[in-house]
Every structure is written in C-alpha cells, then in structure tokens.
Design a protein around this motif. Sequence first.
Motif, mmCIF file in Angstrom:
data_model
loop_
_atom_site.group_PDB
_atom_site.id
_atom_site.type_symbol
_atom_site.label_atom_id
_atom_site.label_comp_id
_atom_site.label_asym_id
_atom_site.label_seq_id
_atom_site.Cartn_x
_atom_site.Cartn_y
_atom_site.Cartn_z
ATOM 1 N N GLU A 178 -7.053 -0.759 5.050
ATOM 2 C CA GLU A 178 -5.853 -0.130 5.606
ATOM 3 C C GLU A 178 -4.872 -1.220 6.030
ATOM 4 O OE1 GLU A 178 -6.089 2.122 9.339
ATOM 5 O OE2 GLU A 178 -5.164 3.799 8.257
ATOM 6 N N GLY A 179 -3.611 -1.015 5.655
ATOM 7 C CA GLY A 179 -2.587 -1.992 5.972
ATOM 8 C C GLY A 179 -2.217 -2.889 4.805
ATOM 9 N N LEU A 193 -10.957 1.414 6.696
ATOM 10 C CA LEU A 193 -10.443 0.839 7.954
ATOM 11 C C LEU A 193 -10.870 -0.616 8.091
ATOM 12 C CD1 LEU A 193 -11.154 3.860 10.300
ATOM 13 C CD2 LEU A 193 -8.910 3.058 9.531
ATOM 14 N N THR A 251 -0.932 0.485 3.228
ATOM 15 C CA THR A 251 -1.681 1.710 2.950
ATOM 16 C C THR A 251 -2.327 2.282 4.215
ATOM 17 O OG1 THR A 251 -3.596 0.364 2.366
ATOM 18 C CG2 THR A 251 -2.204 1.145 0.556
ATOM 19 N N GLN A 252 -2.506 3.618 4.157
ATOM 20 C CA GLN A 252 -3.201 4.330 5.216
ATOM 21 C C GLN A 252 -4.330 5.127 4.581
ATOM 22 O OE1 GLN A 252 -0.120 6.703 7.054
ATOM 23 N NE2 GLN A 252 1.017 4.909 7.780
ATOM 24 N N THR A 253 -5.265 5.568 5.410
ATOM 25 C CA THR A 253 -6.403 6.313 4.851
ATOM 26 C C THR A 253 -5.947 7.613 4.194
ATOM 27 O OG1 THR A 253 -6.806 7.265 7.028
ATOM 28 C CG2 THR A 253 -8.131 5.343 6.409
ATOM 29 N N THR A 254 -4.820 8.121 4.596
ATOM 30 C CA THR A 254 -4.277 9.347 3.983
ATOM 31 C C THR A 254 -3.759 9.114 2.561
ATOM 32 O OG1 THR A 254 -2.182 8.870 5.066
ATOM 33 C CG2 THR A 254 -3.649 10.467 6.149
ATOM 34 N N ASP A 255 -3.654 7.854 2.158
ATOM 35 C CA ASP A 255 -3.198 7.550 0.793
ATOM 36 C C ASP A 255 -4.326 7.661 -0.231
ATOM 37 O OD1 ASP A 255 -1.168 4.884 2.147
ATOM 38 O OD2 ASP A 255 -0.583 6.946 1.654
#
Lengths: 114, 112
Positions: free
Chosen positions: B15-16, B112, B79-83
């Motif tokens: 993430e990120g 994460l 990026t985020q986990t929702t992606d």
Amino acid sequence: EPEVTQTPSHQVTQMGQEVILRCVPISNHLYFYWYRQILGQKVEFLVSFYNNEISEKSEIFDDQFSVERPDGSNFTLKIRSTKLEDSAMYFCATSGQGTNTEAFFGQGTRLTVV
Amino acid sequence: GQQVMQIPQYQHVQEGEDFTTYCNSSTTLSNIQWYKQRPGGHPVFLIQLVKSGEVKKQKRLTFQFGEAKKNSSLHITATQTTDVGTYFCAGRVAGTASKLTFGTGTRLQVTL
C-alpha cells in the motif's frame, strides 16, 4: 443506480442439455452484448445485438448459440447442446446511446457443465 | 485476429506504492476503455479514451492513449487496498462498431 440483471446466478447442467441465460437490460438501453469469462481468464466477446438482430459475433458464437429478445425486455442467450468447455461465467452487458459509450455489465451467470 | 495484450499479468505491491499496467493492441483502435473487476465480481467501467495522445485523470488514476492509438496505460498513484482487482483494457477497432476486445488483464494485489 440502474443495473443489468442476470438470472440465474449459477446454473449446473449436464453435457448435451440446452440452457437459457437471461438478462434484463437497463430500460433505455438499445445495445446488448454477451461476453464470457473462463475462470481466471480474460473477458471474451460473444455477440452484440441491436434493433432485434445480431450486429457482430465472434468465432466462439457458433451454431450452438443463439440470442433473442422474446418479449421486448428480456435478452436471452441459448446454448443448444452444452459442452464441458462451455463452463464459464457469462456476462450480459448493455449500452445506451451508441456503441461508443460505456458498457454496463450484469453480475453474471456461472454456468457449470458436468 | 485482433489481439490485445496487457503486461504485467500480475503485480503485488505494498500500500502506498505506485502501479502501472500497459495495454498493447495488434491493430489500431478507434477508442479504448478501461474496466476494473473485483475478485468474484463483474467488469465495471472506469473510463474511455478516444483521441490520439489523450490523457485523463480520475483522482489517483491516470489513463493514457498512445499517439498511434495502439497502446494505452493505466497508472495508479499511492495504491490502496481498495484498488485490488483485475484491470482490463478493452478496445474497439474502426469498422467493428460494437465489438469490444478485452485485454488479457492485470491482476493487482495490494498488501499493508
């Protein structure tokens, strides 16, 4: 938000049997499509339908397949004699103002041929 | 026949981190669309590009259409986990007005 509705969500059928997959398009949409997706693979175009006739079809869409809009609302895909390799997720999609706009996909029907 | 390939097939990021998927068509396209498919879900439209060299942005997502209209890219910043999901490009060839040819897809995993 308007949505494309497909039934059934899951269908199990014996090889050689006929199946009919149903789709209710978004109400003011004029262009209808069927796609299929074998598990873990890409989405493949089957057929497009406009003005009560097929506009385009792929090489997958052979004589075993047919589409129709029998009652002016439902859009159906019929597979006359299913084969094992027909097992896939089948998506109906519709678009509104023309073919140059986004396609709205239904939730899909998972077809399992045994 | 027309082929639309995407690379990479799969990418796992933290993430990120940023993410990019590339789409290449064997034939010139009249337009290209991008879809996202969550695991177990159906394709959901993200955007359409029509003009040569076009760039469009949606929050953290940037879409480009190549000058020759044979390739495209999707870049996600931070990026985020929702992606999480599979990203497909889908192109139309001039003269085949209704058929969308989907790319092979890039599956994105974000942890994460």
